[in-house]
Design an enzyme around this catalytic site. Structure first.
Site, PDB file in Angstrom:
ATOM      1  N   GLU A 259      -6.000  -9.114   3.041  1.00 34.94           N
ATOM      2  CA  GLU A 259      -5.487 -10.258   3.828  1.00 34.94           C
ATOM      3  C   GLU A 259      -6.654 -11.103   4.341  1.00 34.94           C
ATOM      4  O   GLU A 259      -6.620 -12.338   4.283  1.00 34.94           O
ATOM      5  CB  GLU A 259      -4.648  -9.756   5.012  1.00 34.94           C
ATOM      6  CG  GLU A 259      -4.080 -10.918   5.827  1.00 34.94           C
ATOM      7  CD  GLU A 259      -3.496 -10.494   7.159  1.00 34.94           C
ATOM      8  OE1 GLU A 259      -2.766  -9.482   7.207  1.00 34.94           O
ATOM      9  OE2 GLU A 259      -3.777 -11.166   8.163  1.00 34.94           O
TER      10      GLU A 259
ATOM     11  N   HIS B 156       0.845  -1.197   0.000  1.00 36.29           N
ATOM     12  CA  HIS B 156       0.000   0.000   0.000  1.00 36.29           C
ATOM     13  C   HIS B 156       0.874   1.238   0.000  1.00 36.29           C
ATOM     14  O   HIS B 156       0.908   1.994   0.968  1.00 36.29           O
ATOM     15  CB  HIS B 156      -0.903  -0.003   1.235  1.00 36.29           C
ATOM     16  CG  HIS B 156      -2.007  -0.991   1.140  1.00 36.29           C
ATOM     17  ND1 HIS B 156      -2.387  -1.791   2.180  1.00 36.29           N
ATOM     18  CD2 HIS B 156      -2.813  -1.330   0.113  1.00 36.29           C
ATOM     19  CE1 HIS B 156      -3.377  -2.556   1.803  1.00 36.29           C
ATOM     20  NE2 HIS B 156      -3.653  -2.317   0.551  1.00 36.29           N
TER      21      HIS B 156
ATOM     22  N   SER C 263       4.292  -0.636   5.375  1.00 32.48           N
ATOM     23  CA  SER C 263       4.535  -0.478   3.938  1.00 32.48           C
ATOM     24  C   SER C 263       5.083   0.908   3.603  1.00 32.48           C
ATOM     25  O   SER C 263       4.998   1.349   2.453  1.00 32.48           O
ATOM     26  CB  SER C 263       3.236  -0.755   3.168  1.00 32.48           C
ATOM     27  OG  SER C 263       2.174  -0.069   3.769  1.00 32.48           O
TER      28      SER C 263
ATOM     29  N   ASN D 242      -2.597  -1.343   8.587  1.00 30.16           N
ATOM     30  CA  ASN D 242      -1.776  -1.323   9.803  1.00 30.16           C
ATOM     31  C   ASN D 242      -1.397   0.106  10.188  1.00 30.16           C
ATOM     32  O   ASN D 242      -1.245   0.417  11.367  1.00 30.16           O
ATOM     33  CB  ASN D 242      -0.560  -2.258   9.647  1.00 30.16           C
ATOM     34  CG  ASN D 242       0.540  -1.661   8.829  1.00 30.16           C
ATOM     35  OD1 ASN D 242       1.381  -0.961   9.349  1.00 30.16           O
ATOM     36  ND2 ASN D 242       0.555  -1.906   7.527  1.00 30.16           N
TER      37      ASN D 242
ATOM     38  N   HIS E 118     -10.503  -6.147   3.866  1.00 32.67           N
ATOM     39  CA  HIS E 118      -9.049  -6.073   3.704  1.00 32.67           C
ATOM     40  C   HIS E 118      -8.560  -7.290   2.911  1.00 32.67           C
ATOM     41  O   HIS E 118      -9.013  -8.413   3.158  1.00 32.67           O
ATOM     42  CB  HIS E 118      -8.366  -6.032   5.078  1.00 32.67           C
ATOM     43  CG  HIS E 118      -6.907  -5.730   4.984  1.00 32.67           C
ATOM     44  ND1 HIS E 118      -5.973  -6.707   4.730  1.00 32.67           N
ATOM     45  CD2 HIS E 118      -6.232  -4.569   5.071  1.00 32.67           C
ATOM     46  CE1 HIS E 118      -4.772  -6.146   4.687  1.00 32.67           C
ATOM     47  NE2 HIS E 118      -4.905  -4.846   4.890  1.00 32.67           N
TER      48      HIS E 118
ATOM     49  N   CYS F 101       3.388 -13.614   3.131  1.00 33.03           N
ATOM     50  CA  CYS F 101       4.170 -13.626   4.371  1.00 33.03           C
ATOM     51  C   CYS F 101       3.909 -14.955   5.102  1.00 33.03           C
ATOM     52  O   CYS F 101       2.758 -15.394   5.197  1.00 33.03           O
ATOM     53  CB  CYS F 101       3.754 -12.447   5.246  1.00 33.03           C
ATOM     54  SG  CYS F 101       4.633 -12.450   6.812  1.00 33.03           S
TER      55      CYS F 101
HETATM   56  S1  SF4 Z   1       2.788  -7.122   9.108  1.00 35.11           S
HETATM   57 FE1  SF4 Z   1       2.033  -8.696   7.681  1.00 35.11          FE
HETATM   58  S2  SF4 Z   1       3.620  -8.815   6.142  1.00 35.11           S
HETATM   59 FE2  SF4 Z   1       4.527  -7.804   7.899  1.00 35.11          FE
HETATM   60  S3  SF4 Z   1       5.514  -9.435   9.085  1.00 35.11           S
HETATM   61 FE3  SF4 Z   1       3.457  -9.120   9.902  1.00 35.11          FE
HETATM   62  S4  SF4 Z   1       2.193 -10.585   8.807  1.00 35.11           S
HETATM   63 FE4  SF4 Z   1       4.070 -10.377   7.671  1.00 35.11          FE
END
Ligand code: SF4
Length: 286
Positions: free
Chosen positions: A128, A41, A270, A228, A126, A98
């Site tokens: 994910e 993002h 990100s 996040n 989202h 991930c």
């Molecule tokens: S925030 Fe998402 S991409 Fe980053 S380490 Fe945690 S799970 Fe993995």
């Protein structure tokens, strides 16, 4: 003016790995490269990749139309259906999901196979969470994001004896996760709770809370659509009323920030280092 930058600000390991994977694919020059959804993002990174010939696939329909090339699955992961389309279309799959997200896919798939009910604590739209849902039995899965949804949750009569497994979106607010789980656990079902918020998120949120408590103003850097980063903003705002959500150095409000003596900075998973450094350098100049 004193400025403190969170040590956890910026790319987490999963995002770094996903971004590196795309650049590695560019180096290999094996044909057209696609990412399923923007790799992160962050507009700047996505634009740079576009300039290097990487195309973003935005929907299942677009993916179905692609018959040649490499498709990179980003750190958020994807539904099983997407993997199937890539395979059926003869495309090369490069999976940068991930490992922490992959672990949740495995959990919900196993729970569904056992006939259990799955609750995902997270934001329904989202990517994910959409990906996680895609590995779970959709008739026996629900996404809960708010207190109201947690309060209203009941198993249908014919499912009332099912065991429930609760997992979380990896970047969910950890205090809110605990709170929503508490509400659901009071309902008397047999519940297995798995806190799948990743460590990088835990650390980032804990550090943001600690800094926000101490400073006069807090700056949270990240893309508008970054879940996040939004959580970091919520946490920081709850501790420090003067919290500002910015995307780049251009959004800094010098007039407002110039009046504070102690400023904290954090950034989402990100947010590239370059943007964080630019913001930090400019704030120090105030
Ligand atoms: S925030 Fe998402 S991409 Fe980053 S380490 Fe945690 S799970 Fe993995």
């Amino acid at each position: 003016m004193e400025v403190v930058l969170a040590k956890s600000a910026g790319f987490c390991f999963g995002v770094q790995k996903a971004v590196d994977t795309v650049y590695e694919q560019i180096e290999k020059k094996k044909g057209r490269i696609y990412t399923y959804g923007p790799i992160i993002h962050n507009e700047e990174v996505v634009k740079d990749l576009e300039e290097k010939g990487v195309l973003v696939i935005n929907s299942l329909e677009e993916l179905k139309a692609v018959k040649e090339g490499v498709v990179v699955i980003r750190s958020h992961g994807a539904t099983k259906e997407i993997y199937d389309i890539i395979e059926n279309n003869g495309l090369e799959l490069v999976d940068a999901t991930c490992p922490f997200v992959k672990k949740i896919h495995n959990i919900v798939r196993e729970e569904s196979d056992k006939g259990n009910f799955v609750i995902i604590i997270g934001s329904d739209k989202h990517p994910e969470v959409e990906g996680i849902k895609g590995w779970s039995d959709k008739e026996n899965t629900v996404v809960i994001e708010s207190e109201e949804q947690a309060e209203n949750f009941v198993l249908d009569v014919e499912k009332k004896n099912k065991h429930i497994c609760i997992v979380s979106q990896t970047t969910f607010n950890s205090n809110k996760f605990k709170y929503l789980v508490e509400i659901i656990c009071k309902k008397g079902y047999y519940i297995n709770v798995l806190d799948t918020i990743c460590n990088a998120t835990h650390m980032r949120q804990t550090e943001a809370r600690k800094i926000a408590r101490e400073v006069d103003a807090m700056i949270v850097i990240g893309g508008k659509n970054s879940s996040n980063t939004q959580k970091l903003y919520e946490i920081s705002k709850s501790e420090c009323n003067n919290t500002y959500y910015i995307q780049t150095v251009k959004d800094l409000d010098r007039a407002k920030l110039g009046q504070f003596e102690y400023i904290g900075i954090t950034a989402g998973a990100s947010t590239p280092k370059k943007i964080i450094e630019e913001v930090q350098t400019n704030v120090r100049k105030f």
